[in-house]
Design a protein around this motif. Structure first.
Motif, PDB file in Angstrom:
ATOM      1  N   UNK A 181       1.642   0.527  -6.749  1.00  0.00           N
ATOM      2  CA  UNK A 181       1.130  -0.732  -6.230  1.00  0.00           C
ATOM      3  C   UNK A 181      -0.334  -0.519  -5.859  1.00  0.00           C
ATOM      4  N   UNK A 182      -1.232  -1.263  -6.496  1.00  0.00           N
ATOM      5  CA  UNK A 182      -2.665  -1.089  -6.256  1.00  0.00           C
ATOM      6  C   UNK A 182      -3.025  -1.337  -4.791  1.00  0.00           C
ATOM      7  N   UNK A 183      -2.411  -2.321  -4.189  1.00  0.00           N
ATOM      8  CA  UNK A 183      -2.761  -2.641  -2.803  1.00  0.00           C
ATOM      9  C   UNK A 183      -2.342  -1.522  -1.857  1.00  0.00           C
ATOM     10  N   UNK A 184      -1.187  -0.907  -2.092  1.00  0.00           N
ATOM     11  CA  UNK A 184      -0.771   0.222  -1.266  1.00  0.00           C
ATOM     12  C   UNK A 184      -1.721   1.398  -1.440  1.00  0.00           C
ATOM     13  N   UNK A 185      -2.182   1.628  -2.662  1.00  0.00           N
ATOM     14  CA  UNK A 185      -3.125   2.711  -2.903  1.00  0.00           C
ATOM     15  C   UNK A 185      -4.437   2.463  -2.165  1.00  0.00           C
ATOM     16  N   UNK A 186      -4.907   1.215  -2.181  1.00  0.00           N
ATOM     17  CA  UNK A 186      -6.131   0.882  -1.448  1.00  0.00           C
ATOM     18  C   UNK A 186      -5.927   1.052   0.059  1.00  0.00           C
ATOM     19  N   UNK A 187      -4.762   0.632   0.542  1.00  0.00           N
ATOM     20  CA  UNK A 187      -4.472   0.755   1.967  1.00  0.00           C
ATOM     21  C   UNK A 187      -4.486   2.217   2.392  1.00  0.00           C
ATOM     22  N   UNK A 188      -3.866   3.084   1.603  1.00  0.00           N
ATOM     23  CA  UNK A 188      -3.864   4.511   1.926  1.00  0.00           C
ATOM     24  C   UNK A 188      -5.276   5.067   1.962  1.00  0.00           C
ATOM     25  N   UNK A 189      -6.110   4.636   1.012  1.00  0.00           N
ATOM     26  CA  UNK A 189      -7.495   5.106   0.966  1.00  0.00           C
ATOM     27  C   UNK A 189      -8.287   4.619   2.176  1.00  0.00           C
ATOM     28  N   UNK A 190      -8.101   3.360   2.548  1.00  0.00           N
ATOM     29  CA  UNK A 190      -8.811   2.804   3.700  1.00  0.00           C
ATOM     30  C   UNK A 190      -8.383   3.472   5.003  1.00  0.00           C
ATOM     31  N   UNK A 234       1.005  11.053   9.040  1.00  0.00           N
ATOM     32  CA  UNK A 234       2.406  10.679   8.794  1.00  0.00           C
ATOM     33  C   UNK A 234       2.460   9.294   8.136  1.00  0.00           C
ATOM     34  N   UNK A 235       1.681   8.346   8.664  1.00  0.00           N
ATOM     35  CA  UNK A 235       1.637   6.987   8.112  1.00  0.00           C
ATOM     36  C   UNK A 235       1.025   6.990   6.713  1.00  0.00           C
ATOM     37  N   UNK A 236      -0.105   7.674   6.571  1.00  0.00           N
ATOM     38  CA  UNK A 236      -0.812   7.686   5.289  1.00  0.00           C
ATOM     39  C   UNK A 236       0.043   8.337   4.206  1.00  0.00           C
ATOM     40  N   UNK A 237       0.674   9.460   4.528  1.00  0.00           N
ATOM     41  CA  UNK A 237       1.509  10.146   3.542  1.00  0.00           C
ATOM     42  C   UNK A 237       2.696   9.286   3.130  1.00  0.00           C
ATOM     43  N   UNK A 238       3.251   8.527   4.079  1.00  0.00           N
ATOM     44  CA  UNK A 238       4.380   7.655   3.761  1.00  0.00           C
ATOM     45  C   UNK A 238       3.947   6.546   2.806  1.00  0.00           C
ATOM     46  N   UNK A 239       2.766   5.970   3.046  1.00  0.00           N
ATOM     47  CA  UNK A 239       2.261   4.910   2.168  1.00  0.00           C
ATOM     48  C   UNK A 239       1.949   5.467   0.790  1.00  0.00           C
ATOM     49  N   UNK A 240       1.355   6.634   0.736  1.00  0.00           N
ATOM     50  CA  UNK A 240       1.046   7.253  -0.550  1.00  0.00           C
ATOM     51  C   UNK A 240       2.327   7.561  -1.332  1.00  0.00           C
ATOM     52  N   UNK A 241       3.328   8.068  -0.630  1.00  0.00           N
ATOM     53  CA  UNK A 241       4.589   8.387  -1.307  1.00  0.00           C
ATOM     54  C   UNK A 241       5.219   7.127  -1.888  1.00  0.00           C
ATOM     55  N   UNK A 242       5.138   6.021  -1.148  1.00  0.00           N
ATOM     56  CA  UNK A 242       5.697   4.766  -1.639  1.00  0.00           C
ATOM     57  C   UNK A 242       4.911   4.267  -2.845  1.00  0.00           C
ATOM     58  N   UNK A 243       3.582   4.421  -2.801  1.00  0.00           N
ATOM     59  CA  UNK A 243       2.762   3.934  -3.915  1.00  0.00           C
ATOM     60  C   UNK A 243       2.959   4.778  -5.165  1.00  0.00           C
ATOM     61  N   UNK A 244       3.377   6.036  -4.991  1.00  0.00           N
ATOM     62  CA  UNK A 244       3.691   6.882  -6.145  1.00  0.00           C
ATOM     63  C   UNK A 244       5.068   6.530  -6.691  1.00  0.00           C
TER      64      UNK A 244
END
Length: 267
Positions: free
Chosen positions: A181-190, A167-177
């Motif tokens: 934002x490169x940092x959000x994309x890295x955070x989702x990956x981590x 739920x958290x990861x999908x929310x961050x990915x949706x925001x980065x799309x």
């Protein structure tokens, strides 16, 4: 001076934002009070829009104000949205309002985070909820998603970690799309590296809200909190710093959780 290169950069950026928002040239023209022909000329670089038109187009596409400043710079204009440090005296009324909201949310946990999920402020209930979290995760800058999902954070106490993590990861990915934002994309990956395998569709919720089922901090207690979350932001902010703040509140999903949160805070 408005050069060919800057005009091309602006044209491509506007076209990319329109595509990302899935808005046609005609719909954008109607939103911005112009013509489809003018939008076409802007996106092809044949027309150089003025500052007010760039702002209208950006507003119509719901471009974040940080990125609106970048669009203006690409067009050769100065940014119009200030970015004030949160501890600046000018923002004292905002800080006071946020602290009142956090305090008023007691005994339920609430935090204020920036665009990357880093903690700006939290109330006492959130601190009581994170008792036992490894100190290095609570050292500034505190990443709230890391506190939630790290093995030395709250993850071992989350009963439905497979659901909640994704739920958290999908929310961050949706925001980065939506707002790249490169940092959000890295955070989702981590965070993906920390998460358990994605579960199959759960029968316990309808897909629009994933409750957080969290054991209390005391291992001997054995009780479980059931929480739902809400996100709030400043919809009319014209300062980059304020516009990027988010208030995340944890609400009890049942009466037993409400009573336990009050008890935890009292302790």
């Amino acid at each position: 001076m408005f050069t060919e290169s800057t005009r091309g950069g602006l044209a491509g950026a506007l076209r990319e934002w329109r595509t990302r928002r899935r808005v046609s040239q005609l719909e954008l023209a109607m939103r911005a009070g112009t013509t489809q022909r003018h939008i076409s000329f802007v996106e092809s670089g044949r027309s150089a829009p003025g500052r007010s038109m760039i702002i209208r187009l950006a507003e119509s596409l719901e471009v974040p104000i940080r990125e609106r400043n970048e669009l203006l710079l690409q067009a050769g204009f100065a940014p119009v949205y200030p970015q004030t440090l949160l501890d600046d005296p000018q923002l004292e009324p905002i800080r006071t309002a946020l602290e009142r909201i956090l305090h008023g949310h007691l005994p339920y946990p609430a935090v204020v985070v920036d665009r990357h999920g880093d903690l700006v402020s939290a109330n006492a209930a959130f601190h009581s909820l994170t008792a036992g979290v490894a100190p290095h995760l609570l050292a500034p800058p505190v990443s709230v998603p890391w506190v939630l999902l790290h093995p030395q954070g709250l993850a071992p106490r989350i009963v439905n970690l497979d659901e909640w993590a994704w739920h958290i990861i999908d929310r961050i990915r949706a925001e980065s799309v939506r707002n790249p934002d490169d940092r959000l994309q890295r955070l989702a990956s981590e965070l993906t590296d920390l998460a358990p395998p994605r579960p199959r569709e759960s029968p316990h919720h309808l897909g629009f809200a994933v409750p957080l089922r969290l054991r209390t901090p005391d291992p001997a207690d054995g009780r479980e909190l059931t929480l739902i979350t809400t996100l709030t932001h400043f919809g009319t902010a014209v300062d980059v710093t304020i516009a990027e703040l988010r208030l995340e509140a944890f609400l009890p999903a049942d009466q037993a959780t409400s009573a336990m949160l009050a008890e935890l805070l009292e302790r």
